[in-house]
Scaffold this motif. Sequence first.
Motif, PDB file in Angstrom:
ATOM      1  N   VAL A   1       0.826  -1.207   0.000  1.00 31.64           N
ATOM      2  CA  VAL A   1       0.000   0.000   0.000  1.00 31.64           C
ATOM      3  C   VAL A   1       0.865   1.264   0.000  1.00 31.64           C
ATOM      4  O   VAL A   1       0.695   2.156  -0.834  1.00 31.64           O
ATOM      5  CB  VAL A   1      -0.963   0.006   1.209  1.00 31.64           C
ATOM      6  N   ILE A   2       1.810   1.346   0.928  1.00 32.72           N
ATOM      7  CA  ILE A   2       2.640   2.557   1.040  1.00 32.72           C
ATOM      8  C   ILE A   2       3.520   2.705  -0.199  1.00 32.72           C
ATOM      9  O   ILE A   2       3.681   3.808  -0.742  1.00 32.72           O
ATOM     10  CB  ILE A   2       3.500   2.507   2.321  1.00 32.72           C
ATOM     11  N   GLU A   3       4.098   1.590  -0.668  1.00 36.38           N
ATOM     12  CA  GLU A   3       4.942   1.633  -1.869  1.00 36.38           C
ATOM     13  C   GLU A   3       4.136   2.087  -3.089  1.00 36.38           C
ATOM     14  O   GLU A   3       4.652   2.793  -3.955  1.00 36.38           O
ATOM     15  CB  GLU A   3       5.554   0.260  -2.134  1.00 36.38           C
ATOM     16  N   ALA A   4       2.863   1.676  -3.150  1.00 41.05           N
ATOM     17  CA  ALA A   4       2.019   2.089  -4.271  1.00 41.05           C
ATOM     18  C   ALA A   4       1.756   3.596  -4.234  1.00 41.05           C
ATOM     19  O   ALA A   4       1.848   4.288  -5.252  1.00 41.05           O
ATOM     20  CB  ALA A   4       0.699   1.324  -4.235  1.00 41.05           C
ATOM     21  N   LEU A   5       1.436   4.119  -3.055  1.00 39.62           N
ATOM     22  CA  LEU A   5       1.123   5.540  -2.926  1.00 39.62           C
ATOM     23  C   LEU A   5       2.357   6.424  -3.047  1.00 39.62           C
ATOM     24  O   LEU A   5       2.237   7.648  -3.153  1.00 39.62           O
ATOM     25  CB  LEU A   5       0.426   5.797  -1.587  1.00 39.62           C
ATOM     26  N   GLY A   6       3.548   5.812  -3.051  1.00 37.46           N
ATOM     27  CA  GLY A   6       4.785   6.584  -3.207  1.00 37.46           C
ATOM     28  C   GLY A   6       5.578   6.182  -4.430  1.00 37.46           C
ATOM     29  O   GLY A   6       6.738   6.580  -4.552  1.00 37.46           O
ATOM     30  N   LYS A   7       4.983   5.400  -5.357  1.00 36.92           N
ATOM     31  CA  LYS A   7       5.749   4.887  -6.496  1.00 36.92           C
ATOM     32  C   LYS A   7       6.292   6.023  -7.349  1.00 36.92           C
ATOM     33  O   LYS A   7       5.595   6.993  -7.641  1.00 36.92           O
ATOM     34  CB  LYS A   7       4.931   3.898  -7.325  1.00 36.92           C
TER      35      LYS A   7
END
Length: 536
Positions: free
Chosen positions: A161-167
Amino acid sequence: MERSMESLMILRRLACALALATVLLPAVLAGARAQDRVLRVSLNTEIQVLDPIVTTINATRVFAYLVYDMLFAIDADGNYQPQMIERYEVSEDRLTYTFRLREGLEWSDGQPVTAEDCIASIRRWAQREALGVQIMRQAEGLRVIDARTFELKLREPYAYVIEALGKPGNVIPVMMPARLANLPANAAVPEVVGSGPFLFDRAGWRPGERAVFLRNPRYRPRAEPASGLAGGKVVRFDRVEAISMPDQSTRVAALQTGEVDFLEIIASDFITPMRRNRNIVIGEPRGAGQIMSIVNLNHAQPPFNNVLIRRAAQLAINQAEVMAALGLPPGLSMERCEALYMCDTPGQSDAGTEIFRGAGPERARALLRQAGYNGEPVVLLHSESSALLNATSLVIADQLRRAGFTVDVRTSDYATVAQRRLSREPVERGGWGAVPIVWNGIDLVNPLANPGVAYNCAPHYPGWYCDPRQTELLRNLALARTPEQRRGLADQLQAAFHDNVNYLLGGQFSAPAAWRADLVGVVPFPIPVFWNMSRR
């Protein structure tokens, strides 16, 4: 008497010159100081599209990081840090994420950034990006808690989730006002309203000439030091001008004379001589900061709808020859890298690479015979105007021919190639068989965002590879609970990538930036950013 008069005239002219200098010097100094506050850069391609949700063009990505901001951002070590977020919490069952925005965030039109804006932005992004699609499939809903707080609730845990929102790449999850984010995601928004460190001067935009960015007085940097795309984005220039210069030699000449301060990429022919210039600094990207040469195969049409023929092409590619075509100095390319997640990175893997043992034209020809290849033409799209793709495309075409393929090279500019690459039609109706392209390493390190596997069975991504094994592996990876599980599934994905031959890997190399030596605070990152830096 004449000599006295002549001396008097000289003294009068000198007095006038000194008086004029007294008047002009403050203006000259002020002009010099004003010039010191302007940063002039030349990007590899011109800024044309102003919405990072509708395109994956690198110039638009640079644009996005200047004028927009994100909830999270990746730092120089590959870790994801809060950016617009003040704090967040994850429930013990990993199903509920609660996000709290930083206080005082404003859009460039003066309105406050709200939780409603962020939810609308996430939904718009998720319509265009593979990771977003995966999250929304797992999502029970997004809801506003208060003006600065919102919640994402999942039906089952999702590992990234966090990696997706910061990709950092491809379709970037930038935040924008809800009134714009609620517009259709397949068309560019009509206004540029962000909360990033710069303002886009649309009135001063001259396509084909320059794009201008001004320091955003409403932007509030984080307190942490700048690192990658994260941390405090402190702007020390009043104005950034992105100047269009299509010719590589013109760019380098402008850098040498100081007409521009920064080049996003310096052409390989100029790296060695510029290293000897004490006024120029050449970047040294490594690992995920490098680039991967790729051959995009068309799985939807013959001959590459046959996996055996794809494997023959895979065995035909000699990475050392492809890299040699770039003409890079020693140390800026690898003779061989078969890792989907890039070499010299924590995700580097040998999974599935046994398929390359004994690779070469002889094995490729044997596979073609086994596959029943009858000389069907491979239409290879050659981007002559690209410094990175021109020479490598010709080498790849030659390697395929040596392996027994009938190769029909179609040469044009990059824009024409990019447009034709979208066609699923047969070659006789404007289709294609193979297209050499490049991928930024920073976009490859996360398996769920890596275009080599993330767009499996996606109807809108050129190449149209589809492997049921990879669909299941991607789902399992999204639900994995431990780093060990994630690593094991990532390895299986890479093995499936090689076995199905989603793409061909042409080699890993550097395309370094270059800048004037009087610039300090340059953030070393694959994507050029223009905060933190100043003139010495």
